[in-house]
Design a protein around this motif. Sequence first.
Motif, mmCIF file in Angstrom:
data_model
loop_
_atom_site.group_PDB
_atom_site.id
_atom_site.type_symbol
_atom_site.label_atom_id
_atom_site.label_comp_id
_atom_site.label_asym_id
_atom_site.label_seq_id
_atom_site.Cartn_x
_atom_site.Cartn_y
_atom_site.Cartn_z
ATOM 1 N N ILE A 103 76.879 101.928 14.169
ATOM 2 C CA ILE A 103 75.923 102.995 13.831
ATOM 3 C C ILE A 103 74.540 102.518 14.555
ATOM 4 N N VAL A 104 74.339 101.318 14.873
ATOM 5 C CA VAL A 104 73.131 100.934 15.670
ATOM 6 C C VAL A 104 73.227 101.408 16.993
ATOM 7 N N LYS A 105 74.154 102.109 17.626
ATOM 8 C CA LYS A 105 74.391 102.464 18.792
ATOM 9 C C LYS A 105 73.907 104.036 18.651
ATOM 10 N N THR A 106 74.086 104.661 17.695
ATOM 11 C CA THR A 106 73.679 105.998 17.221
ATOM 12 C C THR A 106 72.306 105.964 17.038
ATOM 13 N N MET A 107 71.841 105.016 16.357
ATOM 14 C CA MET A 107 70.419 104.936 16.057
ATOM 15 C C MET A 107 69.564 104.647 17.740
ATOM 16 N N TYR A 154 72.857 111.866 2.706
ATOM 17 C CA TYR A 154 72.332 110.495 3.369
ATOM 18 C C TYR A 154 71.063 110.407 3.862
ATOM 19 N N GLU A 155 70.416 109.211 3.912
ATOM 20 C CA GLU A 155 69.160 108.859 3.986
ATOM 21 C C GLU A 155 68.921 107.903 5.193
ATOM 22 N N GLY A 156 70.237 107.477 5.893
ATOM 23 C CA GLY A 156 70.110 106.486 6.838
ATOM 24 C C GLY A 156 69.322 107.071 8.129
ATOM 25 N N PHE A 157 69.162 108.221 8.235
ATOM 26 C CA PHE A 157 68.619 108.919 9.586
ATOM 27 C C PHE A 157 67.252 108.688 9.565
ATOM 28 N N LEU A 158 66.652 108.474 8.304
ATOM 29 C CA LEU A 158 65.152 108.324 8.083
ATOM 30 C C LEU A 158 64.701 107.044 8.854
ATOM 31 N N HIS A 159 65.703 106.187 8.953
ATOM 32 C CA HIS A 159 65.188 104.801 9.769
ATOM 33 C C HIS A 159 64.691 105.055 11.053
ATOM 34 N N LEU A 160 64.870 106.294 11.538
ATOM 35 C CA LEU A 160 64.528 106.611 12.964
ATOM 36 C C LEU A 160 62.824 106.594 12.622
ATOM 37 N N GLU A 186 58.669 105.336 0.608
ATOM 38 C CA GLU A 186 58.855 106.558 1.163
ATOM 39 C C GLU A 186 59.926 107.192 1.767
ATOM 40 N N ARG A 187 61.135 106.410 2.048
ATOM 41 C CA ARG A 187 62.065 106.880 2.733
ATOM 42 C C ARG A 187 62.690 107.802 1.487
ATOM 43 N N THR A 188 62.722 107.339 0.134
ATOM 44 C CA THR A 188 63.436 107.999 -1.020
ATOM 45 C C THR A 188 62.496 109.488 -1.331
ATOM 46 N N GLN A 189 61.094 109.242 -1.055
ATOM 47 C CA GLN A 189 60.399 110.502 -1.422
ATOM 48 C C GLN A 189 60.556 111.467 -0.358
ATOM 49 N N VAL A 190 60.571 110.977 0.963
ATOM 50 C CA VAL A 190 60.690 111.965 2.295
ATOM 51 C C VAL A 190 62.569 112.459 1.992
ATOM 52 N N ALA A 191 63.071 111.965 1.522
ATOM 53 C CA ALA A 191 64.557 112.474 1.508
ATOM 54 C C ALA A 191 64.679 113.651 0.336
ATOM 55 N N GLN A 192 63.676 113.128 -0.707
ATOM 56 C CA GLN A 192 63.607 114.158 -1.670
ATOM 57 C C GLN A 192 62.937 115.509 -1.459
ATOM 58 N N GLN A 193 61.991 115.149 -0.764
ATOM 59 C CA GLN A 193 61.111 116.331 0.037
ATOM 60 C C GLN A 193 61.969 117.370 0.598
ATOM 61 N N ILE A 194 62.900 116.561 1.493
ATOM 62 C CA ILE A 194 63.584 117.528 2.271
ATOM 63 C C ILE A 194 64.659 118.295 1.599
#
Length: 234
Positions: free
Chosen positions: A123-127, A159-165, A208-216
């Motif tokens: 998944i590191v490659k994806t990111m 899934y929230e992993g994409f927010l690490h971008l 903020e990751r949790t907050q942004v995911a919820q906002q989305i």
Amino acid sequence: MSIKGYGPFFKSIRKLARLVLPRFHFEVVPPQKKPVIYVAHHQNMMGPISILAWAKNAVHTWVLSEFTDQKACYHHYVNFTFTQRYGWPQWLAKALAWPISYLVTWLTNSGKMIPVYRGSRKIVKTMQISHEVLLKGEDLIIFPDVDYASEAEETAEIYEGFLHLEKKYYRATGNHLTFIPVYSDRENRRIRLGEDICFTGKESFMIERTQVAQQIRDELNRLSEVEPTQTAYK
């Protein structure tokens, strides 16, 4: 901003899709001076098909890695999609999976899609690929539904992993990424764009990751309830 364009095969398939599928009216995309990550509701393929068929600007789409490699795609169709999900006999699954696996991988590569290695260290490659795309000013679209097969209008768990971008991009540029929710309304044949959502930097990234995911999620669900208008679409 968007990528320079899709490959010839993807363009041909999209033209064909527009001839045989219902027309969806796409909300006007406001001009952006920086890259955008569009976040859309999957709805058991309704989202990807309608959005990619009718969006005028090209984007990089996150897609399960199996669909970008012919052999992996073949095994995925034979061992999961056609047999476990649809209940087809093994012989039929194998017969159809062989040609389809070539077509699907040709399509995803022509569409400049980014493989997502779910449940793998790759998944590191994806990111990394996604980060490089964003640094070039090109846009992404992601369908992060956990239950991608659900046809419900409401967006449930994502899934929230994409927010690490955001974290990687901010370190490289000093700017926050823009996330824009996108909802495909099958009943009214409208594709709506939500309000821009960004990190603020006022809290720790994990909070903020949790907050942004919820906002989305909230914005996608708001879009599913919006009454259609005629002026904001093309």
